[in-house]
Design a protein around this motif. Structure first.
Motif, PDB file in Angstrom:
ATOM      1  N   PHE A 393       0.815  -1.219   0.000  1.00 20.04           N
ATOM      2  CA  PHE A 393       0.000   0.000   0.000  1.00 20.04           C
ATOM      3  C   PHE A 393       0.846   1.264   0.000  1.00 20.04           C
ATOM      4  N   THR A 394       2.166   1.118  -0.032  1.00 22.95           N
ATOM      5  CA  THR A 394       3.134   2.219  -0.115  1.00 22.95           C
ATOM      6  C   THR A 394       2.751   3.378   0.815  1.00 22.95           C
ATOM      7  N   HIS A 395       2.935   4.630   0.379  1.00 26.46           N
ATOM      8  CA  HIS A 395       2.675   5.792   1.235  1.00 26.46           C
ATOM      9  C   HIS A 395       1.195   5.970   1.554  1.00 26.46           C
ATOM     10  N   ALA A 396       0.335   5.394   0.707  1.00 31.04           N
ATOM     11  CA  ALA A 396      -1.101   5.536   0.975  1.00 31.04           C
ATOM     12  C   ALA A 396      -1.470   4.894   2.305  1.00 31.04           C
ATOM     13  N   GLY A 397      -0.766   3.804   2.652  1.00 26.64           N
ATOM     14  CA  GLY A 397      -1.070   3.137   3.903  1.00 26.64           C
ATOM     15  C   GLY A 397      -0.741   3.962   5.123  1.00 26.64           C
ATOM     16  N   GLY A 398       0.138   4.950   4.952  1.00 26.52           N
ATOM     17  CA  GLY A 398       0.519   5.803   6.076  1.00 26.52           C
ATOM     18  C   GLY A 398      -0.182   7.145   6.102  1.00 26.52           C
ATOM     19  N   ALA A 399      -1.092   7.395   5.153  1.00 29.82           N
ATOM     20  CA  ALA A 399      -1.817   8.671   5.123  1.00 29.82           C
ATOM     21  C   ALA A 399      -2.837   8.707   6.259  1.00 29.82           C
ATOM     22  N   PRO A 400      -2.839   9.758   7.079  1.00 25.07           N
ATOM     23  CA  PRO A 400      -3.761   9.811   8.221  1.00 25.07           C
ATOM     24  C   PRO A 400      -5.228   9.643   7.837  1.00 25.07           C
ATOM     25  N   SER A 401      -5.602  10.065   6.616  1.00 26.85           N
ATOM     26  CA  SER A 401      -7.002   9.923   6.198  1.00 26.85           C
ATOM     27  C   SER A 401      -7.347   8.487   5.832  1.00 26.85           C
ATOM     28  N   ILE A 402      -6.334   7.668   5.615  1.00 24.99           N
ATOM     29  CA  ILE A 402      -6.559   6.301   5.136  1.00 24.99           C
ATOM     30  C   ILE A 402      -6.251   5.252   6.203  1.00 24.99           C
ATOM     31  N   THR A 403      -5.220   5.487   7.002  1.00 25.05           N
ATOM     32  CA  THR A 403      -4.731   4.456   7.923  1.00 25.05           C
ATOM     33  C   THR A 403      -5.820   3.833   8.787  1.00 25.05           C
ATOM     34  N   PRO A 404      -6.690   4.610   9.468  1.00 22.01           N
ATOM     35  CA  PRO A 404      -7.687   3.957  10.347  1.00 22.01           C
ATOM     36  C   PRO A 404      -8.612   3.013   9.588  1.00 22.01           C
ATOM     37  N   ARG A 405      -9.084   3.418   8.415  1.00 17.51           N
ATOM     38  CA  ARG A 405      -9.996   2.570   7.640  1.00 17.51           C
ATOM     39  C   ARG A 405      -9.273   1.359   7.049  1.00 17.51           C
ATOM     40  N   LEU A 406      -8.004   1.572   6.650  1.00 18.55           N
ATOM     41  CA  LEU A 406      -7.217   0.450   6.142  1.00 18.55           C
ATOM     42  C   LEU A 406      -6.985  -0.574   7.244  1.00 18.55           C
ATOM     43  N   ARG A 407      -6.671  -0.103   8.430  1.00 18.66           N
ATOM     44  CA  ARG A 407      -6.464  -1.018   9.562  1.00 18.66           C
ATOM     45  C   ARG A 407      -7.721  -1.835   9.833  1.00 18.66           C
ATOM     46  N   GLU A 408      -8.874  -1.211   9.720  1.00  9.59           N
ATOM     47  CA  GLU A 408     -10.122  -1.923   9.980  1.00  9.59           C
ATOM     48  C   GLU A 408     -10.297  -3.076   8.993  1.00  9.59           C
ATOM     49  N   GLN A 409     -10.028  -2.834   7.718  1.00  6.88           N
ATOM     50  CA  GLN A 409     -10.142  -3.886   6.700  1.00  6.88           C
ATOM     51  C   GLN A 409      -9.124  -5.007   6.954  1.00  6.88           C
ATOM     52  N   LEU A 410      -7.915  -4.585   7.281  1.00  5.13           N
ATOM     53  CA  LEU A 410      -6.851  -5.571   7.459  1.00  5.13           C
ATOM     54  C   LEU A 410      -7.044  -6.402   8.722  1.00  5.13           C
ATOM     55  N   ARG A 411      -7.549  -5.795   9.781  1.00  7.29           N
ATOM     56  CA  ARG A 411      -7.799  -6.558  11.010  1.00  7.29           C
ATOM     57  C   ARG A 411      -8.816  -7.662  10.773  1.00  7.29           C
ATOM     58  N   THR A 412      -9.841  -7.368  10.000  1.00  3.23           N
ATOM     59  CA  THR A 412     -10.844  -8.390   9.673  1.00  3.23           C
ATOM     60  C   THR A 412     -10.192  -9.537   8.898  1.00  3.23           C
ATOM     61  N   LEU A 413      -9.339  -9.187   7.937  1.00  9.82           N
ATOM     62  CA  LEU A 413      -8.638 -10.208   7.149  1.00  9.82           C
ATOM     63  C   LEU A 413      -7.737 -11.049   8.052  1.00  9.82           C
ATOM     64  N   ARG A 414      -7.033 -10.392   8.948  1.00  7.46           N
ATOM     65  CA  ARG A 414      -6.132 -11.084   9.866  1.00  7.46           C
ATOM     66  C   ARG A 414      -6.895 -12.067  10.749  1.00  7.46           C
ATOM     67  N   SER A 415      -8.049 -11.645  11.247  1.00 10.33           N
ATOM     68  CA  SER A 415      -8.830 -12.509  12.129  1.00 10.33           C
ATOM     69  C   SER A 415      -9.395 -13.710  11.370  1.00 10.33           C
ATOM     70  N   ARG A 416      -9.668 -13.534  10.070  1.00 13.61           N
ATOM     71  CA  ARG A 416     -10.218 -14.631   9.267  1.00 13.61           C
ATOM     72  C   ARG A 416      -9.166 -15.682   8.933  1.00 13.61           C
ATOM     73  N   TYR A 417      -7.906 -15.261   8.838  1.00 10.24           N
ATOM     74  CA  TYR A 417      -6.836 -16.175   8.417  1.00 10.24           C
ATOM     75  C   TYR A 417      -5.640 -16.057   9.360  1.00 10.24           C
ATOM     76  N   PRO A 418      -5.784 -16.477  10.613  1.00 12.67           N
ATOM     77  CA  PRO A 418      -4.698 -16.303  11.581  1.00 12.67           C
ATOM     78  C   PRO A 418      -3.474 -17.166  11.292  1.00 12.67           C
ATOM     79  N   ASP A 419      -3.640 -18.212  10.472  1.00 10.67           N
ATOM     80  CA  ASP A 419      -2.526 -19.107  10.182  1.00 10.67           C
ATOM     81  C   ASP A 419      -1.670 -18.637   9.013  1.00 10.67           C
ATOM     82  N   ARG A 420      -2.070 -17.557   8.334  1.00  9.14           N
ATOM     83  CA  ARG A 420      -1.321 -17.091   7.160  1.00  9.14           C
ATOM     84  C   ARG A 420      -0.296 -16.043   7.575  1.00  9.14           C
TER      85      ARG A 420
END
Length: 704
Positions: A393-420
């Motif tokens: 996600f390069t610099h977009a992942g660190g943009a303050p307007s994006i980071t909180p919403r990106l984290r929310e999406q990624l946390r859901t993915l992480r919880s679905r696939y804890p073994d990956r």
């Protein structure tokens, strides 16, 4: 509880209840003062006994004139006095019953023969009393679990490490503390950092073994210039594998120049680098090429996800980054299979201008719709089934307007696939990076470095899943000669161990040779026969395709003449007449005794594949037929044995039997065997066997 005396001594060294500092200084910036200052600052729970006859107190602690004046026997000691005084100090400590000592003092084996003799005296003193030594010429060690800082490194002036799961063992003091400092500055949690110096007694291998059993250490990082005790080192690697503790090592001395530097620096034997690679790979150890790579791998390994059958799926907002990652994965040998066709079609329907193959490029559209991250990530891991995922996600992942919403999406993915295994590539401020890491993601700025680390996790996973290899049935004990035999004698000896040669006869006259050739069938090969001429082709001592009896007689005389001219002192036994084989693939099989790891077997294709391409596989002896076949199939030229370009497939099982038997014979022979070369070996078409056309056995001149 310690299980052996060796464990108890190492526990005393790393978890001492009391420590004496011989050569203690009141000045915290001096070598004898730094460890005391660090232990006081970090709240070391044990007792510290400074030893200095010139001061009543050191840094606020009572000082003692000598070891004999200590109020109790210390578990461990630090010796920080000149070489002339170090021996006496060690003697005093040994007589008191101290279990272990750290010798900061330099000026021993690294300085030459006189220093080596002085170092040997230190070892003798310690061994008489069952004492263990770290060093000499060591920068010491530290253990964050108990605040024991038995080191004089100036790095601590810039800060102390965060306690954590990574342990470091380094033969070099300065470079070991360089690794420690970089790890600390990166915020990596450390359990311990140990520098072994000259390794007069304790080695990097000993500390790998200790860390493999240490509950505070989960990942082992090591730096080595030379492996002093191969058996102890390999036992440590096997213990780490059995306990699922990944080991990443930076083993230097790859080049001739590097090996010379290692010898002068720590009086070490660097050994053959290709053999080191093969042995480390056998135990699932990953060899890092750079300091950054070593720390990257250690950091990612703390996630404790080691994929078996590792495959990489990539989700990216940049097509260019996808190409870069694909190149890096291909170079590393990390598979990136494409997404299933149905999943690609579904992603196209969701976002018509995406590129859904793998890498999966969801484009900059994620800036408008961050739910694409969740939907595309679910497809990648759920339908793609990749064991590892790199999310760019390069610099977009660190943009303050994006980071909180990106984290929310990624946390859901992480919880679905804890073994990956999930790795992010984002550019963000340190607090944001810590948030991503707290969510369960490793974060890298450079995707190529991320790929190397991900590939290493798969190698660890395969090693942990495989477990120890079953020891093969021992080979026969042969009567090895006292000196290097002739080719005919070598083949007779190997035949008794099950290694088959091409049909041949040893002949002492031209007429005898002609008769032997007629019985074997033309054409034949003629070779000079002498235990004093091992490399026959170099003097023109081999004739191929000899077509008839007359040519055999002429060839006999020609070879005898050439040998007499080229090696007048050689003992000539005649000529070896062999059936000329055709239709097979020429291979080379061999064994040589590595000074660190003992006999090591080699397999490769003959001709330019060995001389120019150096396309060979190596493995420590002994091993069974399954491991031998894996060696054979691992070389780049293996398709030539498997029937490439219309050729009939070769008899690979017969080759594997020969290679395994060779390894068993070499292992049973012990140190008297220097090497065996079978070159060429003809791998005939499937079902027709494999035959050694030439054999050279070299007996070690100084063998017992």
């Amino acid at each position: 509880m310690p299980q052996t005396e060796a464990d108890a001594a190492l526990s005393a060294l790393l978890h001492p209840r009391s420590v004496a500092v011989v050569g203690a200084s009141d000045d915290p910036s001096r070598i004898g003062g730094r460890p005391i200052a660090a232990m006081l600052e970090r709240g070391f729970g044990g007792r510290i006994f400074p030893v200095n006859p010139k001061r009543p107190s050191i840094q606020g602690l009572p000082a003692f004139a000598g070891v004999a004046d200590l109020p109790e026997t210390p578990d461990a000691a630090i010796i920080a006095v000149p070489p002339a005084a170090a021996e006496a100090a060690l003697q005093d400590l040994a007589e008191r019953g101290t279990r272990a000592a750290i010798l900061f003092t330099a000026g021993f084996a690294e300085m030459g023969a006189e220093g080596a003799a002085a170092q040997a005296r230190l070892v003798a003193i310690a061994r008489r009393r069952g004492m263990r030594l770290l060093g000499p010429n060591s920068l010491g060690l530290l253990n964050t679990a108990n605040g024991f800082y038995g080191t004089f490194t100036s790095s601590l002036e810039r800060g102390y490490p965060v306690p954590g799961p990574i342990g470091i063992a380094s033969q070099s003091g300065a470079y070991g503390m360089h690794l420690f400092s970089m790890a600390r500055d990166l915020g990596m949690g450390l359990s311990c950092s140990i520098t072994t110096g000259n390794e007069a007694d304790l080695t990097v291998g000993d500390f790998i073994a200790w860390m493999a059993q240490d509950p505070n250490t989960e990942v082992i990082a090591a730096y080595s210039e030379g492996i002093r005790d191969g058996d102890r080192f390999l036992a440590a690697l096997e213990l780490a594998r059995r306990n699922r503790k990944p080991v990443v090592i930076m083993k230097v001395g790859r080049s001739a120049l590097g090996r010379a530097a290692a010898q002068s620096h720590t009086a070490s034997l660097a050994g053959d680098d290709a053999v080191t690679d093969a042995v480390l790979g056998e135990f699932g150890v990953v060899r890092a090429r750079t300091t950054e790579e070593l720390l990257d791998i250690a950091r990612l390994a703390t996630r404790k996800i080691y994929p078996v059958g590792n495959t990489l799926g990539v989700l990216t907002v940049s097509g260019g980054a996808g190409v870069l990652v694909s190149d890096a994965a291909d170079a590393a040998g990390l598979p990136m299979p494409p997404m299933p066709e149905a999943a690609q079609a579904a992603l196209h329907r969701d976002l018509p201008f995406c590129a859904p193959q793998n890498p999966v490029d969801c484009t900059a559209q994620v800036l408008n719709d961050l739910t694409l991250v969740g939907r595309f990530g679910e497809a990648l891991l759920g339908e793609g089934g990749y064991r590892s995922a790199l999310l760019f996600f390069t610099h977009a992942g660190g943009a303050p307007s994006i980071t909180p919403r990106l984290r929310e999406q990624l946390r859901t993915l992480r919880s679905r696939y804890p073994d990956r295994l999930m790795v992010l590539c984002v550019l963000a401020d340190p607090p944001q990076i810590r948030q991503f890491e707290d969510d369960g993601f490793a974060v890298f700025a450079d995707p190529s470095r991320a790929v190397a680390a991900i590939h290493a996790m798969g190698r660890f996973g395969e090693a942990f899943a495989a477990g120890p290899v079953q020891a093969p049935t021992p080979g026969p004990l042969l009567e090895w000669p006292d000196a290097t035999p002739s080719e005919a004698e070598a083949k007779r000896l190997l035949a008794s161990g099950g290694i088959v040669a091409a049909p041949e006869r040893a002949c002492a006259s031209a007429e005898e040779a002609a008769a032997a050739a007629a019985s074997l069938g033309f054409p034949v090969v003629l070779k000079i026969l002498s235990r004093d001429i091992l490399h026959k082709s170099e003097i023109g001592g081999v004739l191929l395709g000899v077509p008839d009896a007359a040519a055999v007689r002429d060839g006999f005389e020609l070879l005898m003449h050439r040998a007499a001219e080229a090696a007048p002192a050689a003992r000539l036994e005649g000529v070896l007449v062999a059936k000329q084989l055709s239709g097979g693939v020429e291979c080379i099989l061999g064994v040589h005794r590595d000074p660190v790891f003992g006999p090591v077997a080699l397999f490769g294709l003959g001709g330019i594949f060995v001389e120019v391409l150096r396309d060979v596989a190596l493995r420590r002896c002994p091993f069974g037929e399954a491991e031998a076949e894996a060696m054979i199939r691992s070389i780049r030229g293996a398709p030539l044995l498997q029937g490439a370009r219309g050729r009939p497939p070769a008899d690979i099982p017969a080759l594997a039997r020969m290679l395994s038997r060779l390894s068993l014979l070499a292992h049973a022979a012990g140190p008297r065997l220097a090497s065996i070369d079978l070159n060429p070996v003809f791998a005939m078409p499937a079902g027709e066997g494999a035959f050694a056309a030439d054999a050279v056995i070299e007996i070690a001149k100084d063998a017992p």
